[in-house]
Design a protein around this motif. Structure first.
Motif, PDB file in Angstrom:
ATOM      1  N   GLN A 159       0.848  -1.177   0.000  1.00  0.00           N
ATOM      2  CA  GLN A 159       0.000   0.000   0.000  1.00  0.00           C
ATOM      3  C   GLN A 159       0.888   1.232   0.000  1.00  0.00           C
ATOM      4  OE1 GLN A 159      -2.905   0.282   3.160  1.00  0.00           O
ATOM      5  NE2 GLN A 159      -4.140   1.709   1.951  1.00  0.00           N
ATOM      6  N   ALA A 160       0.793   1.983  -1.074  1.00  0.00           N
ATOM      7  CA  ALA A 160       1.532   3.224  -1.197  1.00  0.00           C
ATOM      8  C   ALA A 160       0.722   4.351  -0.576  1.00  0.00           C
ATOM      9  CB  ALA A 160       1.823   3.518  -2.657  1.00  0.00           C
ATOM     10  N   PRO A 161       1.374   5.426  -0.171  1.00  0.00           N
ATOM     11  CA  PRO A 161       0.645   6.556   0.433  1.00  0.00           C
ATOM     12  C   PRO A 161      -0.446   7.081  -0.496  1.00  0.00           C
ATOM     13  CG  PRO A 161       2.999   6.818   0.757  1.00  0.00           C
ATOM     14  CD  PRO A 161       2.827   5.657  -0.171  1.00  0.00           C
ATOM     15  N   GLY A 162      -1.651   7.192   0.053  1.00  0.00           N
ATOM     16  CA  GLY A 162      -2.757   7.718  -0.719  1.00  0.00           C
ATOM     17  C   GLY A 162      -3.376   6.757  -1.706  1.00  0.00           C
ATOM     18  N   LYS A 163      -2.931   5.507  -1.694  1.00  0.00           N
ATOM     19  CA  LYS A 163      -3.456   4.516  -2.636  1.00  0.00           C
ATOM     20  C   LYS A 163      -4.038   3.328  -1.896  1.00  0.00           C
ATOM     21  CE  LYS A 163      -0.429   5.664  -6.511  1.00  0.00           C
ATOM     22  NZ  LYS A 163       0.490   5.114  -7.551  1.00  0.00           N
ATOM     23  N   THR A 165      11.275   1.884   0.614  1.00  0.00           N
ATOM     24  CA  THR A 165      11.377   3.207   0.005  1.00  0.00           C
ATOM     25  C   THR A 165      12.434   3.167  -1.087  1.00  0.00           C
ATOM     26  OG1 THR A 165      10.800   4.260   2.105  1.00  0.00           O
ATOM     27  CG2 THR A 165      11.770   5.660   0.407  1.00  0.00           C
ATOM     28  N   ALA A 200       6.307   1.606  -0.841  1.00  0.00           N
ATOM     29  CA  ALA A 200       5.052   1.246  -0.192  1.00  0.00           C
ATOM     30  C   ALA A 200       5.334   0.495   1.104  1.00  0.00           C
ATOM     31  CB  ALA A 200       4.200   0.362  -1.108  1.00  0.00           C
ATOM     32  N   LEU A 234       8.409  -1.384   5.559  1.00  0.00           N
ATOM     33  CA  LEU A 234       8.398  -0.253   4.639  1.00  0.00           C
ATOM     34  C   LEU A 234       9.545  -0.351   3.637  1.00  0.00           C
ATOM     35  CD1 LEU A 234       7.034   2.428   3.945  1.00  0.00           C
ATOM     36  CD2 LEU A 234       8.632   3.544   5.527  1.00  0.00           C
TER      37      LEU A 234
END
Length: 123
Positions: free
Chosen positions: A39-43, A120, A91, A118
């Motif tokens: 899960q990526a930020p905002g997705k 990155t 993500a 996490l």
């Protein structure tokens, strides 16, 4: 109580590699399938790769040819080898396991999630 513990995340440059691990512990009669999600930020969370008890694997189109899922059945551990990483691979990666907890419940299936690790990828 069945638990999943992920490890192996971190910061890597684009084009680099990481290997994630997910170890299951607790009372498990049979592991039916294990999978990695991210899960990526905002997705929304998306499926990345999965492996069944028979060893069949599936991958998201976005990671085919770059990621490889594998397992060590003796250790109840699943791995995700990630090569040629891209910034869009950034993500929280979480492990999921479908399992039968006992002989009595061998035809049933329960589900458990790990806390996530996490990843990155910098450009």
């Amino acid at each position: 109580q069945v638990q999943l513990v992920e490890s192996g995340g971190g910061l890597v440059q684009a084009g680099g590699s990481l290997r994630l691990s997910c170890a299951a512990s607790g009372t498990i009669f049979r592991i039916n399938a294990m999978a990695w999600y991210r899960q990526a930020p905002g997705k929304q969370r998306e499926s990345v790769a999965a492996i069944t008890s028979g060893g069949s694997t599936t991958y998201a189109d976005s990671v085919k040819g770059r990621f490889t899922i594998s397992r060590d059945t003796a250790k109840n551990t699943v791995y995700l080898q990630m090569n040629s990483l891209k910034p869009e691979d950034t993500a929280l990666y979480s492990c999921n396991m479908a399992y039968s907890p006992s002989w009595r419940e061998r035809y049933g299936s329960r589900e458990v999630w790990g806390q996530g690790t996490l990843v990155t990828v910098s450009s």
